[in-house]
Scaffold this motif. Structure first.
Motif, PDB file in Angstrom:
ATOM      1  N   UNK A 178       0.847  -1.171   0.000  1.00  0.00           N
ATOM      2  CA  UNK A 178       0.000   0.000   0.000  1.00  0.00           C
ATOM      3  C   UNK A 178       0.899   1.244   0.000  1.00  0.00           C
ATOM      4  N   UNK A 179       0.660   2.099  -0.967  1.00  0.00           N
ATOM      5  CA  UNK A 179       1.476   3.311  -1.071  1.00  0.00           C
ATOM      6  C   UNK A 179       0.655   4.522  -0.618  1.00  0.00           C
ATOM      7  N   UNK A 180       1.339   5.656  -0.549  1.00  0.00           N
ATOM      8  CA  UNK A 180       0.677   6.884  -0.144  1.00  0.00           C
ATOM      9  C   UNK A 180      -0.359   7.309  -1.187  1.00  0.00           C
ATOM     10  N   UNK A 181      -0.152   6.937  -2.444  1.00  0.00           N
ATOM     11  CA  UNK A 181      -1.110   7.279  -3.499  1.00  0.00           C
ATOM     12  C   UNK A 181      -2.422   6.518  -3.340  1.00  0.00           C
ATOM     13  N   UNK A 182      -2.396   5.370  -2.678  1.00  0.00           N
ATOM     14  CA  UNK A 182      -3.618   4.623  -2.420  1.00  0.00           C
ATOM     15  C   UNK A 182      -4.436   5.240  -1.284  1.00  0.00           C
ATOM     16  N   UNK A 183      -3.768   5.933  -0.381  1.00  0.00           N
ATOM     17  CA  UNK A 183      -4.416   6.495   0.798  1.00  0.00           C
ATOM     18  C   UNK A 183      -4.928   7.917   0.564  1.00  0.00           C
ATOM     19  N   UNK A 184      -4.322   8.658  -0.359  1.00  0.00           N
ATOM     20  CA  UNK A 184      -4.644  10.073  -0.539  1.00  0.00           C
ATOM     21  C   UNK A 184      -6.113  10.350  -0.869  1.00  0.00           C
ATOM     22  N   UNK A 185      -6.790   9.580  -1.729  1.00  0.00           N
ATOM     23  CA  UNK A 185      -8.214   9.875  -1.950  1.00  0.00           C
ATOM     24  C   UNK A 185      -9.034   9.812  -0.667  1.00  0.00           C
ATOM     25  N   UNK A 186      -8.735   8.842   0.167  1.00  0.00           N
ATOM     26  CA  UNK A 186      -9.455   8.730   1.440  1.00  0.00           C
ATOM     27  C   UNK A 186      -9.144   9.905   2.360  1.00  0.00           C
ATOM     28  N   UNK A 187      -7.897  10.347   2.377  1.00  0.00           N
ATOM     29  CA  UNK A 187      -7.525  11.477   3.221  1.00  0.00           C
ATOM     30  C   UNK A 187      -8.183  12.778   2.766  1.00  0.00           C
ATOM     31  N   UNK A 188      -8.213  13.009   1.444  1.00  0.00           N
ATOM     32  CA  UNK A 188      -8.864  14.229   0.949  1.00  0.00           C
ATOM     33  C   UNK A 188     -10.358  14.199   1.243  1.00  0.00           C
ATOM     34  N   UNK A 189     -10.988  13.040   1.068  1.00  0.00           N
ATOM     35  CA  UNK A 189     -12.410  12.916   1.354  1.00  0.00           C
ATOM     36  C   UNK A 189     -12.680  13.139   2.841  1.00  0.00           C
ATOM     37  N   UNK A 190     -11.858  12.550   3.699  1.00  0.00           N
ATOM     38  CA  UNK A 190     -12.018  12.718   5.141  1.00  0.00           C
ATOM     39  C   UNK A 190     -11.807  14.178   5.544  1.00  0.00           C
ATOM     40  N   UNK A 191     -10.809  14.830   4.964  1.00  0.00           N
ATOM     41  CA  UNK A 191     -10.547  16.232   5.264  1.00  0.00           C
ATOM     42  C   UNK A 191     -11.720  17.102   4.825  1.00  0.00           C
ATOM     43  N   UNK A 192     -12.272  16.818   3.659  1.00  0.00           N
ATOM     44  CA  UNK A 192     -13.433  17.557   3.187  1.00  0.00           C
ATOM     45  C   UNK A 192     -14.621  17.367   4.135  1.00  0.00           C
ATOM     46  N   UNK A 193     -14.854  16.152   4.557  1.00  0.00           N
ATOM     47  CA  UNK A 193     -15.946  15.865   5.487  1.00  0.00           C
ATOM     48  C   UNK A 193     -15.738  16.566   6.822  1.00  0.00           C
TER      49      UNK A 193
ATOM     50  N   UNK B 114     -13.966  19.344   7.426  1.00  0.00           N
ATOM     51  CA  UNK B 114     -14.178  20.779   7.246  1.00  0.00           C
ATOM     52  C   UNK B 114     -15.674  21.102   7.235  1.00  0.00           C
ATOM     53  N   UNK B 115     -16.452  20.281   6.538  1.00  0.00           N
ATOM     54  CA  UNK B 115     -17.877  20.531   6.463  1.00  0.00           C
ATOM     55  C   UNK B 115     -18.543  20.316   7.820  1.00  0.00           C
ATOM     56  N   UNK B 116     -18.113  19.317   8.566  1.00  0.00           N
ATOM     57  CA  UNK B 116     -18.683  19.066   9.897  1.00  0.00           C
ATOM     58  C   UNK B 116     -18.383  20.227  10.846  1.00  0.00           C
ATOM     59  N   UNK B 117     -17.170  20.752  10.784  1.00  0.00           N
ATOM     60  CA  UNK B 117     -16.831  21.901  11.630  1.00  0.00           C
ATOM     61  C   UNK B 117     -17.679  23.104  11.241  1.00  0.00           C
ATOM     62  N   UNK B 118     -17.897  23.302   9.941  1.00  0.00           N
ATOM     63  CA  UNK B 118     -18.760  24.396   9.503  1.00  0.00           C
ATOM     64  C   UNK B 118     -20.176  24.219  10.039  1.00  0.00           C
ATOM     65  N   UNK B 119     -20.716  23.012   9.983  1.00  0.00           N
ATOM     66  CA  UNK B 119     -22.083  22.782  10.458  1.00  0.00           C
ATOM     67  C   UNK B 119     -22.231  23.067  11.944  1.00  0.00           C
ATOM     68  N   UNK B 120     -21.221  22.707  12.731  1.00  0.00           N
ATOM     69  CA  UNK B 120     -21.331  22.889  14.174  1.00  0.00           C
ATOM     70  C   UNK B 120     -21.026  24.310  14.631  1.00  0.00           C
ATOM     71  N   UNK B 121     -20.056  24.980  14.000  1.00  0.00           N
ATOM     72  CA  UNK B 121     -19.619  26.288  14.493  1.00  0.00           C
ATOM     73  C   UNK B 121     -19.976  27.451  13.577  1.00  0.00           C
ATOM     74  N   UNK B 122     -20.499  27.180  12.388  1.00  0.00           N
ATOM     75  CA  UNK B 122     -20.934  28.214  11.428  1.00  0.00           C
ATOM     76  C   UNK B 122     -19.816  29.198  11.089  1.00  0.00           C
ATOM     77  N   UNK B 123     -18.617  28.688  10.900  1.00  0.00           N
ATOM     78  CA  UNK B 123     -17.487  29.511  10.473  1.00  0.00           C
ATOM     79  C   UNK B 123     -17.282  29.242   8.990  1.00  0.00           C
TER      80      UNK B 123
END
Length: 124
Positions: free
Chosen positions: A1-16, A18-27
């Motif tokens: 398993x390389x870092x290129x296999x993990x990056x899509x999951x990391x970007x998706x998790x980071x996006x999620x 960020x959106x969760x923090x926005x929903x809770x704190x309205x920033x």
């Protein structure tokens, strides 16, 4: 398993996250991060180098920030406000840009009632 296999999951998790923090704190800046992470997700799926993915993330953030600054400091002469009280030739109160200001109509026969949307022009 390389870092290129993990990056899509990391970007998706980071996006999620960020959106969760926005929903809770309205920033709203977290919506910027959410959009940037979602944009970086696409090239990560195709196996693009991490430098390209990161560059897309920061280019998106910079482009949105510059667009916000241009919009904030552009000289707009006409905007919309909401009548807080009745507004006629003698005056009234209008909610404009988050503040309540005094306003009056130029037309002696025009009258705006509370809650109506009206065009506001600044004095020259």
């Amino acid at each position: 398993m390389t870092v290129y296999d993990v990056m899509p999951s990391l970007w998706f998790l980071l996006s999620f996250l960020f959106f969760a923090v926005y929903l809770f704190f309205h920033i709203r800046v977290f919506l910027l991060g959410c959009g940037a992470a979602a944009l970086a997700f696409a090239p990560s799926v195709t196996g693009a180098p991490i430098r390209v993915q990161t560059a897309l993330f920061f280019i998106y953030c910079a482009a949105v920030a510059v667009g916000c600054l241009i919009k904030r400091y552009s000289p707009e002469k006409e905007r919309f406000g909401v009548a807080v009280t009745d507004v006629d030739r003698s005056g009234g109160l209008v909610l404009f840009r988050g503040r309540i200001i005094k306003a009056r109509t130029r037309d002696p026969y025009a009258r705006f009632t509370r809650g109506q949307l009206l065009s506001v022009r600044a004095r020259r």
